[in-house]
Structures are given as C-alpha cells and as structure tokens.
Scaffold this motif. Sequence first.
Motif, PDB file in Angstrom:
ATOM      1  N   UNK A   1       0.427  17.457  57.289  1.00 26.92           N
ATOM      2  CA  UNK A   1      -0.517  16.495  56.716  1.00 26.92           C
ATOM      3  C   UNK A   1       0.285  15.356  56.083  1.00 26.92           C
ATOM      4  N   UNK A   2       0.037  14.138  56.570  1.00 26.91           N
ATOM      5  CA  UNK A   2       0.668  12.950  55.989  1.00 26.91           C
ATOM      6  C   UNK A   2      -0.183  12.579  54.775  1.00 26.91           C
ATOM      7  N   UNK A   3       0.470  12.517  53.613  1.00 23.93           N
ATOM      8  CA  UNK A   3      -0.282  12.626  52.369  1.00 23.93           C
ATOM      9  C   UNK A   3       0.061  11.559  51.327  1.00 23.93           C
ATOM     10  N   UNK A   4      -0.996  11.061  50.684  1.00 24.13           N
ATOM     11  CA  UNK A   4      -0.834  10.292  49.465  1.00 24.13           C
ATOM     12  C   UNK A   4      -1.130  11.213  48.289  1.00 24.13           C
ATOM     13  N   UNK A   5      -1.905  10.714  47.301  1.00 25.19           N
ATOM     14  CA  UNK A   5      -2.155  11.504  46.095  1.00 25.19           C
ATOM     15  C   UNK A   5      -3.491  12.228  46.099  1.00 25.19           C
ATOM     16  N   UNK A   6      -4.444  11.720  45.324  1.00 28.37           N
ATOM     17  CA  UNK A   6      -5.670  12.471  45.013  1.00 28.37           C
ATOM     18  C   UNK A   6      -6.481  12.859  46.260  1.00 28.37           C
ATOM     19  N   UNK A   7      -6.769  11.901  47.147  1.00 31.80           N
ATOM     20  CA  UNK A   7      -7.582  12.180  48.339  1.00 31.80           C
ATOM     21  C   UNK A   7      -6.903  13.197  49.244  1.00 31.80           C
ATOM     22  N   UNK A   8      -5.596  13.021  49.427  1.00 31.27           N
ATOM     23  CA  UNK A   8      -4.850  13.940  50.290  1.00 31.27           C
ATOM     24  C   UNK A   8      -4.798  15.340  49.682  1.00 31.27           C
ATOM     25  N   UNK A   9      -4.639  15.391  48.364  1.00 32.93           N
ATOM     26  CA  UNK A   9      -4.560  16.700  47.694  1.00 32.93           C
ATOM     27  C   UNK A   9      -5.873  17.461  47.877  1.00 32.93           C
ATOM     28  N   UNK A  10      -6.993  16.729  47.794  1.00 30.55           N
ATOM     29  CA  UNK A  10      -8.302  17.379  48.010  1.00 30.55           C
ATOM     30  C   UNK A  10      -8.402  17.855  49.449  1.00 30.55           C
ATOM     31  N   UNK A  11      -7.976  17.016  50.397  1.00 31.40           N
ATOM     32  CA  UNK A  11      -8.015  17.414  51.809  1.00 31.40           C
ATOM     33  C   UNK A  11      -7.143  18.675  52.010  1.00 31.40           C
ATOM     34  N   UNK A  12      -5.952  18.665  51.419  1.00 31.89           N
ATOM     35  CA  UNK A  12      -5.034  19.814  51.579  1.00 31.89           C
ATOM     36  C   UNK A  12      -5.636  21.103  51.017  1.00 31.89           C
ATOM     37  N   UNK A  13      -6.399  20.988  49.932  1.00 30.03           N
ATOM     38  CA  UNK A  13      -7.085  22.168  49.392  1.00 30.03           C
ATOM     39  C   UNK A  13      -7.940  22.798  50.484  1.00 30.03           C
ATOM     40  N   UNK A  14      -8.643  21.940  51.231  1.00 25.38           N
ATOM     41  CA  UNK A  14      -9.487  22.422  52.327  1.00 25.38           C
ATOM     42  C   UNK A  14      -8.656  22.986  53.469  1.00 25.38           C
ATOM     43  N   UNK A  15      -7.542  22.317  53.771  1.00 26.68           N
ATOM     44  CA  UNK A  15      -6.683  22.804  54.862  1.00 26.68           C
ATOM     45  C   UNK A  15      -6.191  24.213  54.550  1.00 26.68           C
ATOM     46  N   UNK A  16      -5.861  24.440  53.267  1.00 29.54           N
ATOM     47  CA  UNK A  16      -5.316  25.761  52.882  1.00 29.54           C
ATOM     48  C   UNK A  16      -6.396  26.840  52.836  1.00 29.54           C
ATOM     49  N   UNK A  17      -7.651  26.433  52.832  1.00 32.75           N
ATOM     50  CA  UNK A  17      -8.720  27.439  52.922  1.00 32.75           C
ATOM     51  C   UNK A  17      -8.955  27.860  54.376  1.00 32.75           C
ATOM     52  N   UNK A  18      -8.363  27.092  55.310  1.00 36.68           N
ATOM     53  CA  UNK A  18      -8.634  27.387  56.724  1.00 36.68           C
ATOM     54  C   UNK A  18      -7.375  27.751  57.512  1.00 36.68           C
ATOM     55  N   UNK A  19      -6.202  27.534  56.917  1.00 41.84           N
ATOM     56  CA  UNK A  19      -4.927  27.748  57.617  1.00 41.84           C
ATOM     57  C   UNK A  19      -3.989  28.506  56.679  1.00 41.84           C
ATOM     58  N   UNK A  20      -3.248  29.522  57.185  1.00 44.28           N
ATOM     59  CA  UNK A  20      -2.292  30.208  56.303  1.00 44.28           C
ATOM     60  C   UNK A  20      -1.307  29.210  55.674  1.00 44.28           C
ATOM     61  N   UNK A  21      -1.055  29.367  54.385  1.00 38.74           N
ATOM     62  CA  UNK A  21      -0.254  28.394  53.634  1.00 38.74           C
ATOM     63  C   UNK A  21       1.116  28.147  54.276  1.00 38.74           C
TER      64      UNK A  21
END
Length: 312
Positions: free
Chosen positions: A4-24
């Motif tokens: 995931x190519x990431x900035x701050x707040x928006x990306x962090x929220x997206x990553x929270x979702x990614x980690x609920x669907x993909x092994x960390x």
Amino acid sequence: MITVISGGVGAARYLTGQLLTTPAREVTAVVNVADDVELHGLRISPDIDTVIYTLSGAVDRGRGWGLADETWHALTGLQELGLDAWFRLGDRDLATHMFRTTLLREGRSLSEVTARLAAARGLECRVLPVSDDPIETRVTLAATRSEPQREVGFQEYFVRLGHKPAVAGVRFAGIDAAEAAPGVLEAINDADAVVIAPSNPVVSIGPVLAVRGVAEALAARRERNVAVSPLVAGATLKGPADRMMRSLGEAPSAVGVARRYRDLVAKLVIDEADAGLAEAVAATGVEPVVAQTVMSSPQAAAALALTAVAAL
Ligand code: FO1
C-alpha cells in the motif's frame, strides 16, 4: 502480498481495513516522509507515526493523528518559555520523536527506527519509509494583496497556516538525491497487488512516486495496481487536496486523480457519489470501479480494501 502506497490519516484508515482482510505479514505500507519536520531539536515523521499509531489502535481517533489520552505538559512548558509552539506534540508522542532522533543521531537509518517503532507497538505488517534520505515538501504560497509569493515548509502551510492560503506550487527538496529505502522497490515488484491509498495525490502520494525508481517500478506492473480516489464529489473529507489540485490546474475530482495515476494503475476505485464521472475516468485509460469509499468504520475500510484488491 499486498503493498500500500501510503500517506497519513486516509491511508492509515485504509490500512486498518486491509489488515482486517489480509494476514498482517502479507501487508507492506510504503509511507511518505516528505511531511517530516524538525522541531525543538527532534525529528518528527507524522505520516509514519500516524500509520503506526492507527494500526496499533493507539491513535487519537477524533484527530486522526497523535496518541489517544495524551497530556500536553511539555508543550505548555515550551509556551511558558515564550515559544510559539504551533505544532502540537503530546507528551507520549514526544517519546517517539526522542527515540527516533536519538537513534538517527547514533547512525541508524529511518527504516531501522521505523521497524523498531512498529515492532514496539506490536505491528506484524511492514512499515517502510519510502526513503531513508531527507525529502522535504516545500509549498509556494500565491501572492496576496498584502504579501508577495513565498515558500514555506509543508507543516507550516498545513498546521500553522491551517492550509488556508492559495498554493502556487509544490516541490520536493532533496528528491533528486533520495534513493528508495531498502525493501521498497522489492515490495512493489513482488506484490500480488499494489494499492495507492486514498491520500492527498499531490503532497502525500506525490513525493513517494517522485523517489527514483518508484514510479518506474509501478508502471512496469500497471495491470496489478489499483488506486482509491481520495476525492469524493469534488472534495476531500479532510485536508486541502481538492484546493491544491485546483490551484495547480488539475481537475479536483476522481478524473483529476485518474489523470495523475493513469500510467501507474489499471483501476481506480471511485465513490458511488461519483458514478457519473465513471465515463470520464474511463476516458483517461483507467478503469473505474464504483464503490462506497467513505471509511466511516473499520468494517467500511475492510469492505473498501476487499473491493480494491478484488478489482485486479
Ligand atoms: N496536525 C494538525 O493539524 N495540527 C497539529 O498540531 C499536528 C501535530 C502533529 C504532531 C505529530 C504528528 O505525528 C502529526 C501531527 N499533525 C498535526 C498531523 C500532521 O500535520 C498531518 O496529518 C500530516 O502531516 C498530513 O499528512
């Protein structure tokens, strides 16, 4: 493997979702460092900290940055000494910056320090700064009736000036000398899917893509990359991306985002509110995927992550 190519707040929220669907252990975040700033002798990496604090559940959810249940005694102390302490650093957050600064001064790389900070908060995904070299976003403020055009640092524009002034230009100082940090290009090359998170395309994703080798690595595997538009109905939920894009002559909409990323991604997830823009997005050569993109809960972010990855 998902990167995931990431900035701050928006990306962090997206990553929270990614980690609920993909092994960390299968998730890597490649994070912007051009918002970094040195204040009070300390090196602060807001986007890295926002990602780590959010994914470990320690973030202040209301602000989206910094730690929950903070106290502000050190900041008050600085103000009592007459300092204009405009960047709010909480007491426990300061410990992160002291730790980072100490290790960097001992000769450790930002990648190493970031890995230690992530591990200390129990993260199992990888958090990689895009570069270990200094990159600094500099913002040119348009001339006003009372002031000529001038350049300021990103945090001065964003926090001190509340991202209100009109922007005439943006540059990334140090970018020509910056190399991708260890593991960054491999994380892009080896991923099953690369997701460009819904972060500011100009100042959060822009510097990541500008690091030598990153855009080239993405372009070489374009068909397995997807982006999520941070613009919904011509506006951002938070931050100045819409106004910045407009003042740089770009369309402040999912279409403008598609134009920016057209060489790098095959698909762009756009919000249901922008279904009417699907044709214009497709005309840029990027296939639109219409979905609910507003991450009002971790479950909504997980659904978005599923949609993004399944689109490929
Ligand atoms: N954002 C603000 O709007 N005001 C602040 O005082 C502030 C302090 C701060 C301290 C540490 C940190 O990690 C982030 C902080 N942020 C603050 C957020 C930061 O400026 C932005 O979220 C990003 O740089 C934009 O991506």
